[in-house]
Scaffold this motif. Structure first.
Motif, short mmCIF file in Angstrom:
data_model
loop_
_atom_site.label_atom_id
_atom_site.label_comp_id
_atom_site.label_asym_id
_atom_site.label_seq_id
_atom_site.Cartn_x
_atom_site.Cartn_y
_atom_site.Cartn_z
N TYR A 87 0.80 -1.22 0.00
CA TYR A 87 0.00 0.00 0.00
C TYR A 87 0.84 1.27 0.00
O TYR A 87 0.30 2.36 0.21
N GLY A 88 2.14 1.16 -0.22
CA GLY A 88 2.97 2.35 -0.33
C GLY A 88 2.87 3.26 0.87
O GLY A 88 3.04 2.85 2.02
N GLY A 89 2.54 4.54 0.62
CA GLY A 89 2.48 5.54 1.68
C GLY A 89 1.34 5.37 2.66
O GLY A 89 1.33 6.02 3.71
N PHE A 90 0.38 4.49 2.35
CA PHE A 90 -0.71 4.21 3.30
C PHE A 90 -0.25 3.33 4.45
O PHE A 90 -0.89 3.31 5.51
N GLU A 91 0.83 2.59 4.26
CA GLU A 91 1.23 1.59 5.24
C GLU A 91 1.66 2.24 6.56
O GLU A 91 2.34 3.27 6.57
N GLY A 92 1.23 1.63 7.64
CA GLY A 92 1.56 2.13 8.97
C GLY A 92 0.58 3.14 9.52
O GLY A 92 0.70 3.56 10.68
N LEU A 93 -0.42 3.53 8.72
CA LEU A 93 -1.39 4.54 9.14
C LEU A 93 -2.72 3.89 9.53
O LEU A 93 -3.11 2.87 8.98
N LEU A 94 -3.41 4.52 10.46
CA LEU A 94 -4.79 4.15 10.73
C LEU A 94 -5.65 4.55 9.54
O LEU A 94 -5.33 5.50 8.81
N TYR A 95 -6.76 3.87 9.37
CA TYR A 95 -7.64 4.18 8.24
C TYR A 95 -8.08 5.65 8.29
O TYR A 95 -8.14 6.33 7.26
N ALA A 96 -8.39 6.15 9.48
CA ALA A 96 -8.80 7.55 9.63
C ALA A 96 -7.67 8.50 9.23
O ALA A 96 -7.92 9.57 8.64
N GLU A 97 -6.43 8.13 9.51
CA GLU A 97 -5.28 8.96 9.15
C GLU A 97 -5.08 8.98 7.64
O GLU A 97 -4.71 10.02 7.06
N ILE A 98 -5.31 7.83 6.98
CA ILE A 98 -5.17 7.77 5.53
C ILE A 98 -6.17 8.72 4.87
O ILE A 98 -5.83 9.49 3.97
N GLU A 99 -7.42 8.67 5.34
CA GLU A 99 -8.46 9.52 4.76
C GLU A 99 -8.13 11.00 4.92
O GLU A 99 -8.36 11.81 4.02
N GLN A 100 -7.56 11.35 6.07
CA GLN A 100 -7.21 12.75 6.33
C GLN A 100 -6.00 13.21 5.52
O GLN A 100 -5.98 14.31 4.97
N ARG A 101 -5.01 12.33 5.42
CA ARG A 101 -3.74 12.72 4.79
C ARG A 101 -3.79 12.63 3.26
O ARG A 101 -3.17 13.43 2.56
N TYR A 102 -4.52 11.63 2.76
CA TYR A 102 -4.58 11.39 1.32
C TYR A 102 -6.04 11.27 0.86
O TYR A 102 -6.48 10.20 0.44
N PRO A 103 -6.83 12.35 0.93
CA PRO A 103 -8.27 12.22 0.68
C PRO A 103 -8.62 11.72 -0.72
O PRO A 103 -9.54 10.90 -0.86
N LEU A 104 -7.92 12.19 -1.76
CA LEU A 104 -8.26 11.76 -3.12
C LEU A 104 -7.90 10.29 -3.34
O LEU A 104 -8.69 9.52 -3.90
#
Length: 214
Positions: A87-104
């Protein structure tokens, strides 16, 4: 060609599963509950014929596979092609953090754009199509290499999802409407180019099994 039987198993629980933190290729060990699940799984399979045990080379799969292999006096054959999706840059993040950091990118992922690729992190991300081809190809490779055998293959939630979609002829774009449980037993047979589902989601050996995301 002799039919190969495949016991496709998801690894036991990790701390990151429990808190909905995306693992991907990050190498996380089982937590105490995952270790308990692995031993329960091994006990459930102790009386079954298993000719080879194959696992992803990530430790959460390897630990689960070792529990099964010990009961049968077999080594664990490690295959990086059975890893979870990267998952590249998504790895290590909570799902909520992914949505906030990478919305598109998060929206494209949730919309099941199978050719969308997440931002790269420490590793280059895979599209779902690329991951599907890798995961199913790896399972079919091991099946073809062991005609007539019964294989225990320990992998990840995403790998199990790919196998289920292949066997059921499900489009990759459709939402996941089936559970993929930690330490579950999922039975397949194989043809040269396709998996055939025999039984899905066996968890009678576990207590309070939870469907967790990869």
């Amino acid at each position: 060609m002799q039919e190969t039987r495949i016991l496709l198993i998801r690894h036991g629980e990790t701390a990151w599963n429990a808190e909905r933190r995306l693992q991907g290729h990050i190498d996380i060990a089982l937590n105490a509950e995952g270790e308990r699940q692995a031993e329960a799984l091994a006990g459930a399979l102790a009386g079954e014929r298993i000719d080879a045990v194959i696992a992803s080379d990530l430790q959460r799969a390897g630990q689960t596979a070792q529990a099964v292999a010990r009961r049968h006096g077999l080594p664990v054959l490690a295959d990086p092609q059975l890893r979870e999706r990267c998952y590249g840059g998504f790895e290590g993040l909570l799902y909520a953090e992914i949505e906030q950091r990478y919305p598109l990118e998060f929206a494209a992922w949730q919309a099941r754009n199978i050719d969308a690729v997440m931002p790269d992190g420490e590793r280059r991300a895979e599209s779902f199509r690329q991951f599907y081809e890798r995961a199913v190809g790896a399972i079919l490779y091991w099946a073809a290499a062991h005609p007539g055998a019964t294989l225990a293959v320990v992998a990840h939630g995403g790998v199990l999802e790919c196998a289920y979609r292949n066997a059921q002829g499900l489009s990759l774009e459709t939402p996941r409407s089936f559970q993929v449980m930690n330490a579950s037993i999922n039975r397949f047979t194989s043809t040269p180019d396709k998996l055939v589902l025999s039984s899905w989601g066996e968890v009678a050996h576990l207590q309070g099994a939870l469907d967790e995301l990869p």
